[in-house]
Design an enzyme around this catalytic site. Structure first.
Site, PDB file in Angstrom:
ATOM      1  N   ARG A 172       1.018  -1.164  -0.010  1.00  0.00           N
ATOM      2  CA  ARG A 172      -0.066  -0.103   0.041  1.00  0.00           C
ATOM      3  C   ARG A 172       0.740   1.226   0.101  1.00  0.00           C
ATOM      4  O   ARG A 172       1.842   1.203   0.742  1.00  0.00           O
ATOM      5  CB  ARG A 172      -0.663   0.053   1.289  1.00  0.00           C
ATOM      6  N   GLU A 213      -4.109   7.362  -4.674  1.00  0.00           N
ATOM      7  CA  GLU A 213      -4.538   6.882  -5.969  1.00  0.00           C
ATOM      8  C   GLU A 213      -5.901   7.358  -6.365  1.00  0.00           C
ATOM      9  O   GLU A 213      -6.544   7.811  -5.514  1.00  0.00           O
ATOM     10  CB  GLU A 213      -4.570   5.364  -5.862  1.00  0.00           C
ATOM     11  N   HIS A 245      -1.584   0.537 -10.214  1.00  0.00           N
ATOM     12  CA  HIS A 245      -2.210  -0.412  -9.165  1.00  0.00           C
ATOM     13  C   HIS A 245      -2.895  -1.725 -10.012  1.00  0.00           C
ATOM     14  O   HIS A 245      -4.045  -1.905  -9.766  1.00  0.00           O
ATOM     15  CB  HIS A 245      -3.225   0.035  -8.203  1.00  0.00           C
TER      16      HIS A 245
HETATM   17  C1  8YV Z   1      -7.230  -5.053  -5.418  1.00  0.00           C
HETATM   18  C2  8YV Z   1      -5.492  -5.405  -4.084  1.00  0.00           C
HETATM   19  O1  8YV Z   1      -7.922  -5.823  -6.505  1.00  0.00           O
HETATM   20  O2  8YV Z   1      -6.222  -7.124  -3.377  1.00  0.00           O
HETATM   21  C3  8YV Z   1      -5.776  -6.024  -2.954  1.00  0.00           C
HETATM   22  O3  8YV Z   1      -5.333  -5.656  -1.630  1.00  0.00           O
HETATM   23  O4  8YV Z   1      -4.485  -4.308  -3.756  1.00  0.00           O
HETATM   24  C4  8YV Z   1      -5.840  -5.213  -5.412  1.00  0.00           C
HETATM   25  O5  8YV Z   1      -5.256  -6.300  -5.904  1.00  0.00           O
HETATM   26  C5  8YV Z   1      -7.964  -3.696  -5.516  1.00  0.00           C
HETATM   27  O6  8YV Z   1      -7.588  -2.922  -4.331  1.00  0.00           O
HETATM   28  C6  8YV Z   1      -9.243  -3.391  -5.808  1.00  0.00           C
HETATM   29  O7  8YV Z   1     -10.040  -3.201  -4.884  1.00  0.00           O
END
Ligand code: 8YV
Length: 319
Positions: free
Chosen positions: A234, A263, A281
């Site tokens: 993150r 983001e 992302h």
């Molecule tokens: C998600 C991600 O698909 O799974 C996670 O935590 O960061 C991504 O792969 C994205 O956050 C969609 O909400």
């Protein structure tokens, strides 16, 4: 189960919408002309909801759903869900682990290769006609084989990255809450110590208060001028200002980033740097993987309401 009401706040994939429609009565909040009013008048009917990283499932929202039993979150990271508030209300939170491990690990290896070997700058060199004008692209300084890969957070995704990186001849080290039994990799107690021992530092740690700016200026200084930082966890886990300073001043060699603090807004300073690879992302963003995640969102709700057992509750979120 058909009378059980499930709330979907933002548009979701066909797998989620069709899968839910088969078993439940679904409310699409995004189609309501006055969502706040709808919630105030009907929130008490909702027993399950779908959440994602694109909005906050916070205390205020949860309180509008007094009979909620389960939040089924799309994504392995669930920092957008207030798990403590959910627990206090007796609500279970689930997420979508495992099904995205390979995809995110592939993206991570790609980022390591792109940064270590300067591949995006090399691509730009060809496109700009510089190869013909100026001659060969400068030799790369770094190579995968023999480099030390330091992994922050050796969970499922971290381990999947490690297995791939070993095939490239990288040496693996890690840090995390504790040393893991049966792991052959070198364990470091702190992020700074790990950074000092690493050529490439990869962050797989989730977001949230516990990891806020875990990678700060001191950690980047320890990584050093030949070090590369890769972030697939993150954006909040790194001090983005310190990262920009380190990249601009040569404090570290390069960075490969799939996640950012705000983001989809990426600071202009990062976008102007040549020693950075920026992805929007997309760690898990393929059709097969996103479909598997969507199916798990549905399956968690179906299992909860048919036999009271969610498939993949978040580790700290069982009420
Ligand atoms: C998600 C991600 O698909 O799974 C996670 O935590 O960061 C991504 O792969 C994205 O956050 C969609 O909400």
């Amino acid at each position: 189960m058909k009378n059980t009401e499930i709330l979907v706040i933002r548009p979701s994939s066909d797998i989620v919408m069709d899968g839910l429609a088969e078993s439940f009565s679904v409310t699409r909040l995004f189609e309501q002309s006055d969502p706040k009013r709808w919630l105030a008048e009907n929130g008490g009917r909702i027993r399950g909801m779908v959440s994602s990283g694109s909005f906050a499932t916070d205390r205020a929202l949860l309180e509008r759903l007094p009979n909620l039993e389960i939040v089924s979150h799309f994504g392995v990271g669930y920092d957008s869900v207030d798990v403590e508030a959910a627990k206090a209300q007796g609500v279970i939170v689930t997420h979508t682990p495992t099904v995205l491990d390979d995809e995110v690990a592939d993206t991570t290896i790609a980022l390591i290769l792109m940064t270590l070997r300067n591949l995006c700058a090399a691509d730009r060199y060809v496109r700009a006609g510089e190869w013909a004008e100026k001659g060969p692209f400068p030799l790369g300084k770094y190579t995968m084989k023999g480099s030390v890969l330091g992994i922050i957070g050796l969970g499922r995704i971290g381990k999947t990255i490690a297995t791939r990186a070993e095939v490239f001849g990288m040496q693996i080290a890690y840090t995390g809450r504790r040393k893991q039994k049966g792991q052959p990799y070198d364990y470091y107690r702190g992020v700074k110590e790990l950074a000092a021992a690493s050529d490439v530092l990869v962050n797989c740690a989730p977001g949230g208060e516990g990891t806020y700016q875990l990678v700060n200026g001191e950690v980047l200084a320890a990584l050093g001028q030949d070090g590369v930082f890769v972030n697939v966890g993150r954006g909040t886990t790194v001090d983005e200002t310190a990262l920009i300073n380190a990249l601009e001043s040569g404090g570290i060699a390069a960075a490969g980033l799939d996640v950012f603090v705000d983001e989809p807004h990426v600071p202009q300073a990062l976008r102007s740097l040549d020693n950075v690879v920026l992805l929007p992302h997309i760690g898990s963003a393929t059709v097969p993987t996103r479909n598997a995640m969507a199916q798990l969102v549905v399956d968690n709700l179906v299992n909860w309401f048919s036999n009271g057992a969610a498939l993949t509750p978040v580790p700290d979120g069982v009420a």
